[in-house]
Write an enzyme that holds these catalytic residues in place. Sequence first.
Site, PDB file in Angstrom:
ATOM      1  N   GLY A  74       0.930  -1.471  -0.195  1.00  0.00           N
ATOM      2  CA  GLY A  74       0.037  -0.246  -0.124  1.00  0.00           C
ATOM      3  C   GLY A  74       0.202   1.197   0.303  1.00  0.00           C
ATOM      4  O   GLY A  74       0.265   1.930   0.400  1.00  0.00           O
ATOM      5  N   TYR A 103     -12.900  -2.076  10.810  1.00  0.00           N
ATOM      6  CA  TYR A 103     -12.052  -1.270  10.816  1.00  0.00           C
ATOM      7  C   TYR A 103     -10.978  -2.010  11.992  1.00  0.00           C
ATOM      8  O   TYR A 103      -9.753  -2.272  12.173  1.00  0.00           O
ATOM      9  CB  TYR A 103     -11.587  -0.196  10.073  1.00  0.00           C
ATOM     10  CG  TYR A 103     -10.476   0.527  10.178  1.00  0.00           C
ATOM     11  CD1 TYR A 103      -9.680   0.373   8.593  1.00  0.00           C
ATOM     12  CD2 TYR A 103     -10.094   1.264  11.492  1.00  0.00           C
ATOM     13  CE1 TYR A 103      -8.516   0.890   9.080  1.00  0.00           C
ATOM     14  CE2 TYR A 103      -8.736   1.587  11.006  1.00  0.00           C
ATOM     15  CZ  TYR A 103      -8.306   1.472  10.000  1.00  0.00           C
ATOM     16  OH  TYR A 103      -6.772   2.536   9.714  1.00  0.00           O
ATOM     17  N   LYS A 112      -7.201  -3.458  13.360  1.00  0.00           N
ATOM     18  CA  LYS A 112      -6.121  -3.232  13.692  1.00  0.00           C
ATOM     19  C   LYS A 112      -6.285  -3.474  14.921  1.00  0.00           C
ATOM     20  O   LYS A 112      -4.931  -3.529  14.812  1.00  0.00           O
ATOM     21  CB  LYS A 112      -6.713  -1.673  13.633  1.00  0.00           C
ATOM     22  CG  LYS A 112      -6.517  -1.275  12.055  1.00  0.00           C
ATOM     23  CD  LYS A 112      -5.317  -0.869  11.552  1.00  0.00           C
ATOM     24  CE  LYS A 112      -5.155  -0.635  10.027  1.00  0.00           C
ATOM     25  NZ  LYS A 112      -3.347  -1.024   9.700  1.00  0.00           N
ATOM     26  N   ASP A 170      -3.047  -6.580  -5.706  1.00  0.00           N
ATOM     27  CA  ASP A 170      -3.813  -6.387  -4.374  1.00  0.00           C
ATOM     28  C   ASP A 170      -3.498  -7.185  -3.468  1.00  0.00           C
ATOM     29  O   ASP A 170      -3.293  -8.439  -3.708  1.00  0.00           O
ATOM     30  CB  ASP A 170      -5.643  -6.708  -4.892  1.00  0.00           C
ATOM     31  CG  ASP A 170      -5.970  -6.062  -4.004  1.00  0.00           C
ATOM     32  OD1 ASP A 170      -6.069  -6.494  -2.785  1.00  0.00           O
ATOM     33  OD2 ASP A 170      -7.764  -6.005  -3.805  1.00  0.00           O
TER      34      ASP A 170
END
Length: 253
Positions: free
Chosen positions: A18, A160, A164, A69
């Site tokens: 990323g 999310y 995380k 990806d």
Amino acid sequence: MRQTQYPDLAGRTVFVTGGASGIGAAVVSRFCAQGANVGFIDIAEREAKGLIATIKEAGNPPPFFIEGDVRDLSELKKAISTVRRKFGMISVLVNNAAKDDRHTLEHVTPDYWDDRFSLLVRPMFFAAQAVVADMRSRAGGSIVNLGAADRPLHSSRSAYDAAKGAVHGLTKSLAYELGRDAIRVNTVSPGWVLTDRQRELWLTENAAEELKTRQSMRREIKPEDVAAAVVFLASLEAEMISGQEIVVDGAYR
């Protein structure tokens, strides 16, 4: 922003997931400024090409970009192999790829939940698996996983935050398992870093006021602030730091 130079990073092979924009782009840029050989994977080709041009204009060695990806583990492993063939064995892995889309509790489906973990956690483990032999052969290395500050700054992102939250558990486990091989594994957890995406999608007047009230250090956190922590942990200045979490949140409370 002042940039500390770490001579041991020059010529090292670094792989970043990323890396085309936001924090990832700052990480790629900072390693290139260290003279490292950087390869990165991202789905954003346009942003990646713009980053490469900017780094070249700064007079630093450009990174090598692979479009892909990270949720597709075959693409991820292929990208790692490509960078290894181009630059040599990988010394530093930065697991950064992420996307903090918002959602309400009622609208989260099992497929969406699984997709968050397939982007935010699963690639970290399998990228580490793919580079550990390189690091062992080099008698050491550094893996840095990007987490998130403990205190959520946003609502409507429970999937999310759950993913995380798993990141530092993975860091601790890998640090213990790989420590005897002199492979260090750490987490860098940013607070609310005001990237272009954050400004465009999530920064409202109310959110900006809350941030100003609750972040003790008044300056905005920049991607470069996070990148500085990542590069430090990759360097031999952090040779005995492993299994730890550095929180870059401007003393948010």
